[in-house]
Design a protein around this motif. Structure first.
Motif, PDB file in Angstrom:
ATOM      1  N   SER A  31       0.820  -1.216   0.000  1.00  0.00           N
ATOM      2  CA  SER A  31       0.000   0.000   0.000  1.00  0.00           C
ATOM      3  C   SER A  31       0.857   1.272   0.000  1.00  0.00           C
ATOM      4  CB  SER A  31      -0.948   0.005   1.196  1.00  0.00           C
ATOM      5  OG  SER A  31      -0.242   0.256   2.399  1.00  0.00           O
ATOM      6  N   LYS A  32       2.156   1.092   0.121  1.00  0.00           N
ATOM      7  CA  LYS A  32       3.093   2.225   0.135  1.00  0.00           C
ATOM      8  C   LYS A  32       3.785   2.325  -1.217  1.00  0.00           C
ATOM      9  CE  LYS A  32       2.534   2.478   4.671  1.00  0.00           C
ATOM     10  NZ  LYS A  32       1.710   3.487   5.283  1.00  0.00           N
ATOM     11  N   LYS A  33       4.545   3.406  -1.401  1.00  0.00           N
ATOM     12  CA  LYS A  33       5.291   3.543  -2.651  1.00  0.00           C
ATOM     13  C   LYS A  33       6.766   3.811  -2.345  1.00  0.00           C
ATOM     14  CE  LYS A  33       4.064   8.371  -3.212  1.00  0.00           C
ATOM     15  NZ  LYS A  33       2.922   8.951  -2.686  1.00  0.00           N
ATOM     16  N   PRO A  34       7.638   3.537  -3.308  1.00  0.00           N
ATOM     17  CA  PRO A  34       9.057   3.806  -3.094  1.00  0.00           C
ATOM     18  C   PRO A  34       9.265   5.266  -2.683  1.00  0.00           C
ATOM     19  CG  PRO A  34       8.758   2.534  -5.089  1.00  0.00           C
ATOM     20  CD  PRO A  34       7.387   2.946  -4.622  1.00  0.00           C
ATOM     21  N   GLY A  35      10.133   5.448  -1.704  1.00  0.00           N
ATOM     22  CA  GLY A  35      10.407   6.787  -1.188  1.00  0.00           C
ATOM     23  C   GLY A  35       9.622   7.114   0.070  1.00  0.00           C
ATOM     24  N   ASP A  36       8.516   6.377   0.312  1.00  0.00           N
ATOM     25  CA  ASP A  36       7.764   6.583   1.551  1.00  0.00           C
ATOM     26  C   ASP A  36       8.635   6.189   2.736  1.00  0.00           C
ATOM     27  OD1 ASP A  36       5.512   7.392   0.191  1.00  0.00           O
ATOM     28  OD2 ASP A  36       4.358   5.565   0.561  1.00  0.00           O
ATOM     29  N   GLU A  37       8.512   6.915   3.815  1.00  0.00           N
ATOM     30  CA  GLU A  37       9.209   6.571   5.046  1.00  0.00           C
ATOM     31  C   GLU A  37       8.191   6.004   6.018  1.00  0.00           C
ATOM     32  OE1 GLU A  37      11.666   9.122   8.169  1.00  0.00           O
ATOM     33  OE2 GLU A  37      12.624   8.986   6.195  1.00  0.00           O
ATOM     34  N   VAL A  38       8.512   4.857   6.601  1.00  0.00           N
ATOM     35  CA  VAL A  38       7.619   4.203   7.544  1.00  0.00           C
ATOM     36  C   VAL A  38       8.365   3.946   8.844  1.00  0.00           C
ATOM     37  CG1 VAL A  38       6.236   3.094   5.743  1.00  0.00           C
ATOM     38  CG2 VAL A  38       8.181   1.866   6.708  1.00  0.00           C
ATOM     39  N   THR A  39       7.585   3.796   9.910  1.00  0.00           N
ATOM     40  CA  THR A  39       8.151   3.427  11.203  1.00  0.00           C
ATOM     41  C   THR A  39       7.750   1.993  11.491  1.00  0.00           C
ATOM     42  OG1 THR A  39       7.970   5.696  12.009  1.00  0.00           O
ATOM     43  CG2 THR A  39       8.212   3.965  13.662  1.00  0.00           C
ATOM     44  N   LEU A  40       8.750   1.163  11.714  1.00  0.00           N
ATOM     45  CA  LEU A  40       8.510  -0.234  12.062  1.00  0.00           C
ATOM     46  C   LEU A  40       8.723  -0.407  13.556  1.00  0.00           C
ATOM     47  CD1 LEU A  40      10.627  -2.027   9.296  1.00  0.00           C
ATOM     48  CD2 LEU A  40       8.211  -1.369   9.196  1.00  0.00           C
ATOM     49  N   LYS A  41       7.816  -1.127  14.196  1.00  0.00           N
ATOM     50  CA  LYS A  41       8.060  -1.581  15.564  1.00  0.00           C
ATOM     51  C   LYS A  41       8.557  -3.021  15.422  1.00  0.00           C
ATOM     52  CE  LYS A  41       5.844  -0.269  19.053  1.00  0.00           C
ATOM     53  NZ  LYS A  41       4.886   0.083  20.093  1.00  0.00           N
ATOM     54  N   VAL A  42       9.757  -3.275  15.940  1.00  0.00           N
ATOM     55  CA  VAL A  42      10.429  -4.551  15.724  1.00  0.00           C
ATOM     56  C   VAL A  42      10.797  -5.181  17.058  1.00  0.00           C
ATOM     57  CG1 VAL A  42      12.470  -5.611  14.660  1.00  0.00           C
ATOM     58  CG2 VAL A  42      11.378  -3.656  13.561  1.00  0.00           C
TER      59      VAL A  42
END
Length: 67
Positions: A39-50
């Motif tokens: 659902s995202k596109k290249p260049g989007d910044e996301v926050t992952l909880k790992v």
């Protein structure tokens, strides 16, 4: 495995890390990882909880084009 030079490698993710959430949305059977990333596109910044080495951490990741 984490491929050297991949987005995961650049985000310092390691083999056996477990992605729990993406941008606050829990990864589960209703919201699988692949669907959330798609659902995202290249260049989007996301926050992952790992979950990594026995503790939770937040990781900022800039998505790249799939090869």
């Amino acid at each position: 495995a984490v491929i050297p030079g991949s987005t995961a490698d650049k985000a310092d993710l390691r083999e056996n890390d477990i992605i729990l959430e993406i941008d606050g949305v829990k990864v589960d059977s209703d919201n699988p990882l692949a669907r959330q990333i798609a659902s995202k596109k290249p260049g989007d910044e996301v926050t992952l909880k790992v979950w990594s080495k026995g503790e939770e951490k937040d990781v900022q990741v800039e998505l790249e084009e799939m090869e």
